[in-house]
Design an enzyme around this catalytic site. Structure first.
Site, mmCIF file in Angstrom:
data_model
loop_
_atom_site.group_PDB
_atom_site.id
_atom_site.type_symbol
_atom_site.label_atom_id
_atom_site.label_comp_id
_atom_site.label_asym_id
_atom_site.label_seq_id
_atom_site.Cartn_x
_atom_site.Cartn_y
_atom_site.Cartn_z
ATOM 1 N N ASP A 80 0.836 -1.204 0.000
ATOM 2 C CA ASP A 80 0.000 0.000 0.000
ATOM 3 C C ASP A 80 0.869 1.251 0.000
ATOM 4 O O ASP A 80 2.002 1.229 0.486
ATOM 5 C CB ASP A 80 -0.862 0.075 1.268
ATOM 6 C CG ASP A 80 -1.824 -1.082 1.385
ATOM 7 O OD1 ASP A 80 -2.142 -1.697 0.359
ATOM 8 O OD2 ASP A 80 -2.239 -1.358 2.521
HETATM 9 N N1 URA Z 1 -1.386 -5.927 3.917
HETATM 10 C C1 URA Z 1 -1.824 -4.655 3.933
HETATM 11 O O1 URA Z 1 -2.841 -4.352 4.551
HETATM 12 N N2 URA Z 1 -1.103 -3.742 3.256
HETATM 13 C C2 URA Z 1 0.019 -4.013 2.586
HETATM 14 O O2 URA Z 1 0.615 -3.119 2.005
HETATM 15 C C3 URA Z 1 0.453 -5.338 2.577
HETATM 16 C C4 URA Z 1 -0.262 -6.277 3.238
#
Ligand code: URA
Length: 234
Positions: free
Chosen positions: A102
């Site tokens: 993310d």
């Molecule tokens: N899980 C999440 O919530 N975000 C990420 O970036 C990776 C795994």
């Protein structure tokens, strides 16, 4: 080299998807549609998938980055936000990120021009464990811990068993480490929210046995030979 492997190595589609594309008439070799999945690509062949030429890299390269916050893990962003590519300033060839993190997640991201390996790592069948360190709000009680470990409903999907440990618990927040073996969108954030402990900070610290260790945020390095071999042999 077999057609599906060639297409996968060029980073266009997984081997399975390449077979499908071939069967459906989306692949041309030297301008002619080829539907034979077992076709062996010859050195001078020009392979096109849906009009896009599939080119193999002369040399595969593999990098590990510690992604900072505020960067997206794609090649380009429609909204003009910074991408991890903006950080790869001295890489002579075009590489692409393996999987996603993310915008606000930090930590380990692999980048390569080896499409076959990237597809393999992303495929649920081989889904290698990914370990995250999360700072969450609230108290990670025994009950919540058990729920995270067993599997939680993150909205129409029950997560598979995960390894979860509490590293530190203070009055209002906790640091936990989770290893998950699947990669649903925003999975860790959704899991923690589902048990009532929303994520405040999230960092990926390992992919399988590869650890971020002391790589600084925003920095990247080449993978060592034994690390590349490890990923290939998974
Ligand atoms: N899980 C999440 O919530 N975000 C990420 O970036 C990776 C795994």
């Amino acid at each position: 080299m077999r057609l599906n492997k060639y297409i996968a190595q060029a980073g266009i589609a997984s081997r399975r998807k390449a077979d499908e594309l071939t069967k459906n008439g989306n692949v041309k070799v030297n301008g002619v549609v080829v539907t034979e999945m077992g076709y062996e690509v010859q050195p001078d062949d020009r392979v096109e998938v849906n009009g896009r030429v599939a080119v193999l890299a002369d040399k595969f390269v593999y990098y590990m980055m510690n992604k900072p916050k505020g960067f997206i893990t794609s090649m380009k962003d429609e909204q003009g936000r910074p991408t991890v590519m903006d950080l790869m300033t001295d890489v002579p060839v075009r590489v692409f990120p393996v999987g996603r993190l993310d915008y606000n997640t930090t930590g380990m991201l692999l980048l390569t021009n080896d499409g076959d390996l990237a597809n393999k790592l992303a495929h649920p069948e081989h889904e290698v464990g990914k370990t995250y360190r999360a700072t969450v709000a609230g108290v990670v009680s025994k009950k919540r811990l058990a729920m995270l470990r067993r599997g939680v409903d993150i909205g129409g999907f029950i997560t598979s068993p995960a390894e979860v440990t509490v590293v530190k618990q203070t009055e209002k927040s906790a640091i936990i480490e989770l290893t998950i073996h699947e990669g649903k969108n925003r999975q860790v954030r959704r899991m923690c929210k589902a048990v009532g402990c929303p994520v405040k900070e999230l960092q990926r610290i390992a992919i399988g046995d590869l650890y971020l260790a002391r790589l600084k945020e925003g920095h990247y390095r080449k993978l060592r030979k034994e690390e590349i071999d490890y990923l290939k042999n998974l």
